[in-house]
Structure formats: C-alpha cells, structure tokens
Design an enzyme around this catalytic site. Sequence first.
Site, PDB file in Angstrom:
ATOM      1  N   SER A   1       0.926  -1.264  -0.045  1.00  0.00           N
ATOM      2  CA  SER A   1       0.153  -0.010   0.076  1.00  0.00           C
ATOM      3  C   SER A   1       0.844   1.329  -0.032  1.00  0.00           C
ATOM      4  CB  SER A   1      -0.812   0.015   1.294  1.00  0.00           C
ATOM      5  OG  SER A   1       0.090   0.189   2.414  1.00  0.00           O
ATOM      6  N   LYS A   2       0.067   2.427   0.177  1.00  0.00           N
ATOM      7  CA  LYS A   2       0.817   3.801  -0.082  1.00  0.00           C
ATOM      8  C   LYS A   2       1.715   3.804   1.239  1.00  0.00           C
ATOM      9  CE  LYS A   2      -2.454   5.306  -3.126  1.00  0.00           C
ATOM     10  NZ  LYS A   2      -3.941   5.681  -3.318  1.00  0.00           N
TER      11      LYS A   2
END
Length: 317
Positions: A256-257
């Site tokens: 994910s980010k």
Amino acid sequence: MSASRPVRGRLAPSPTGFLHLGNAWAFLLAWLACRSKGGSLVLRMEDIDPDRSRPEYADAIIRDLRWLGLDWDEGPDAGGPAGPYVQSARMELYTDSLNRLGRAGHIYPCYCTRKELRTLAGAPHVGDAGAAYPGTCRNLPPERRAELEAAGRRPCIRLRCPSQNYAFEDAVFGPFSMTWEACGGDFALRRSDGVIAYQLAVVVDDAAQGVTSIVRGVDLLCSTPQQLYLQELLGLPAPDYYHVPLLTAPDGRRLSKRERDLEMGALRERYTPEALLGRLAYLAGICETPEPASTWALSRVFSWETVRKKNITIINP
Ligand code: GLU
Ligand code: ZN
C-alpha cells in the site's frame, strides 16, 4: 464472455496518492492484456471523492505511467470522443443514472449514521466489504422518513440488492457465486454528503467509454457483482472481468501507500523502466527470468495462461 468484439481496456487510477509498485503491477497487466490483443486503451482519472483526490497526484500518475512506457489512446491529456476522462467532470451522467434507478424503484434513502451502523451490524466482518448493511431503512414508512428529515438527517442512497446469491464468471479465476451479504448488502450509490459512489461512476463510465475488458486486483472482486447488477438494472453491456493477484508484503498485507520505498518516485531512482518492467513480468509469470524488457516486447509474449493466480510476496523489491 464475448471473444469476438474488439478489445478496449482502461487504466482507472484514483488520484488519492502517488503510484506504488502494487499499482504499477496492476496497470502493467491491464495494459498488456489489452495491447497483446491489439486493443485500444482509455485512461480515466477516478477523482470522484473530492476529500481524497488531488490534481497533483493525477499529474504524477500520468507522468509515472508514461515513464513506465504505458500509453493510451484516449485520456485527460490525450482527449478523445468519449470524454471528459476525469470523473469529477461527469457528475451529470451519474446523477441521470441514479434518477433512472430511482424512477424504477431500485433505490432508497438510508438515514443510518456510521455509529448506528457499527452497533446495528453486530455481525463479524464478512468478505472485504466490512459488516453487511442490515437493511434498516429498506422499508421505512414515509412518516418516519419525514421525521428523520425534519431532524436534519441527510440520507445516503442505497441500492436494493436481491436476496439470492450472485453468480458470475471471472475470466481468470472462473465461476464465482457470492452472497450479497459477503459483499456488504445494499450498497451506497451516493453518500450523505452528495458524493457519488465509485460503483455507480465506474459502471456509467465503462459503458459510455466502450470498455470491454477490465483487469484489476483481486481486492476488487466484491465490486464485480455490484457492478454487474448495476449494468443489468441500467441496461448496459457487461464487460469481461479479469482479476489479477496482488503483490503483498511478507506479513500478507496488500502493498500500500504506506510502503514509501515502493512509491514510484523511489523506484525511479533505483530502476530503469525496462528493469522494473522485466522484474514485474517475471513476478507475474510472463517471463522466465527478470531480464529488462520493454512494454512492447512484453506484449508480444503475454498470455493469461502463464500469469500466476496466487498473491505474490515481495521480500526485497
Ligand atoms: N479507481 C479504482 C481504484 O483505484 C479502480 C477501479 C476499477 O478497477 O474498477 O481502486
Ligand atoms: Zn439505514
């Protein structure tokens, strides 16, 4: 499945952050699936959520996709006959579809607050969609609605979903049958603050932009019955859905980010586009070695037959 229609794919990023390795992975597979069949591609900016979308992310995404060597025939920067290619500029189309669903009696206002939903739902998490909506406002008497309106409650708009399972065929994984409960029950088409939900916008746009084939991460599997059902109700053609495995961190989480070293900015410092593409193609099972490769070279060897079906753990990107 309709094997004969010309393939038209789409890259549909949400400009809510910078691209990271997991997005590059999914976009590469979407691009290859389409270009390997000589298909055309649309780039669509899914900036439907004004709280989370930022124009600087949209610019960075376009820059990073181009750096990777992915291209498209129509898009916010390229124009085209099915524009605008930015969802925030297409609100009227979504509202029209919502009104059509309303006239046919498929939607209803839901006055539940988040807090109420948390207590009402009770049941443990099912699937990815969180606890299913228990249907509290499905058949509210008009007097009760009026009371809630008078008390200043702003409703979200939900779609009435059928009670039976929903069956569909994924072009990669084969047949699925899911309960509506596992996918969250009656889902929202418009939030209480007026923001149109992703499911509705995507269905309207995929049809208006002639998209025939959708390639995306298996984390969006639950969206598929929702989108197919909306297409059915709106009389829109159904594209073919190809879900691809995810890149995951060693603890099994989807990349994910949060992984800053996997953002495109960091990756661009460490890789050439060809080196990164070659590595992704190797992880996907498209190539036998992680040799550098161009997008067009990969499109000549791409085949769904060799693409892996299990999530892939990234230990040392
Ligand atoms: N814009 C969505 C996302 O970034 C993807 C839409 C889709 O593939 O249907 O999660
Ligand atoms: Zn409700």
